[in-house]
Design an enzyme around this catalytic site. Structure first.
Site, PDB file in Angstrom:
ATOM      1  N   SER A 114       0.803  -1.219   0.000  1.00  0.00           N
ATOM      2  CA  SER A 114       0.000   0.000   0.000  1.00  0.00           C
ATOM      3  C   SER A 114       0.834   1.266   0.000  1.00  0.00           C
ATOM      4  CB  SER A 114      -0.928   0.021   1.217  1.00  0.00           C
ATOM      5  OG  SER A 114      -0.170  -0.059   2.413  1.00  0.00           O
ATOM      6  N   CYS A 115       1.919   1.295   0.775  1.00  0.00           N
ATOM      7  CA  CYS A 115       2.624   2.565   0.925  1.00  0.00           C
ATOM      8  C   CYS A 115       4.065   2.506   0.456  1.00  0.00           C
ATOM      9  CB  CYS A 115       2.606   3.017   2.383  1.00  0.00           C
ATOM     10  SG  CYS A 115       3.588   1.987   3.494  1.00  0.00           S
ATOM     11  N   GLY A 116       4.574   1.350   0.080  1.00  0.00           N
ATOM     12  CA  GLY A 116       5.959   1.299  -0.374  1.00  0.00           C
ATOM     13  C   GLY A 116       6.917   1.341   0.790  1.00  0.00           C
TER      14      GLY A 116
END
Length: 284
Positions: A114-116
């Site tokens: 989702s956010c790296g």
């Protein structure tokens, strides 16, 4: 390898009627990236294009920037107790003489779909020095008609083959300044989709991507803006909103950033000199 999707039983409720049926889901598995034999990062990804994903990840981290700097990428055998290969660990070997920056101490090595990358030590650690300043090459500056930009999301959506089966994937695509689709990749993680694009470009000797537009199917986060900058991409467009830090980075690095690209509407947050704005709109 046929692991992009998986089938699971689902209870379906429609207008009060209950039924049981199989459903197609996008696969999500961990990928450990090793650099010259040493563990570097773990990301949750959709299997497929793993070598390109690893190469693109290392471009964004400032390790690789040229095809000649990459010696090879291999899957690591013996990943399980019985010695079988899970195809979830890759080792990237750099060519002799490539200087490896000290990136392992600057961040948490776990990434998510989702956010790296999470747990960056500081914004300065994220703002990796790019190898190329964003410019438009030796030819005339890139100038994109709003109508051309507006046509890209439909072309991206039409090329999302796995999304049609699962409804659960992000996509990233590269277009020429004339709107020609160069490549498209899908992944459960939006940052992975971009890494797969950039990694394939590195493998094909195409970096920097100085006259291209990167279109992403979701929002434009700081990390996606950074990946565009590191690959020398002058235009980043997203169908959803950008973050404030993405806009700041775009303004600092001369990246053209377009958000809310939907139908004939869009917001230009930075680098408006590459958009062929109507005179009245520009004056208003």
């Amino acid at each position: 390898m046929g692991r992009v999707t998986e089938r699971r039983k689902v209870i379906r409720i429609r207008d009060g009627a209950v039924s049981s049926r199989p459903d197609t889901l996008v696969a999500e598995e961990p990928l450990e990236i090793r650099l010259n034999g040493k563990p570097l990062a773990i990301t949750m990804r959709t299997p497929g294009d793993d070598f390109a994903l690893a190469a693109g990840f290392l471009v964004s981290e400032g390790v690789l920037g040229d095809q000649q700097e990459l010696q090879n990428i291999v899957y690591c055998a013996g990943a399980t107790v019985d010695g079988s290969n899970t195809y979830n660990i890759v080792d990237v070997k750099t060519a002799s003489g490539v200087v490896i920056p000290d990136i392992t101490l600057e961040r948490n090595v776990y990434t998510t779909s989702s956010c790296g990358l999470c747990g960056k030590a500081s914004l300065d650690a994220v703002r990796t020095t790019a190898r190329w300043a964003i410019d438009d090459g030796e030819a005339a500056p890139v100038r994109l008609e709003p109508e051309l930009l507006a046509s890209l999301p439909d072309r991206l959506r039409a090329s999302q083959r796995v999304f049609d089966r699962t409804g659960g994937l992000h996509a990233a695509a590269l277009f020429t300044e004339d709107g020609e689709l160069l490549d498209i990749r899908e992944d459960v993680g939006r940052h992975n989709a971009v890494d797969k694009l950039v990694g394939r470009a590195l493998q094909n000797g195409m970096l920097p991507l100085s006259r291209t537009t990167l279109l992403v199917s979701g929002r434009a986060s700081f990390e996606l803006a950074q990946k565009a900058v590191m690959a020398g991409i002058p235009v980043l467009a997203a169908v959803s909103a950008p973050s404030s830090l993405a806009v700041d980075l775009a303004a600092e690095s001369d990246l053209t950033l377009v958000g809310f690209l939907r139908g004939a509407s869009m917001n230009v947050y930075a680098g408006e000199h590459r958009i062929a704005l109507r005179t009245a709109a520009a004056q208003g």
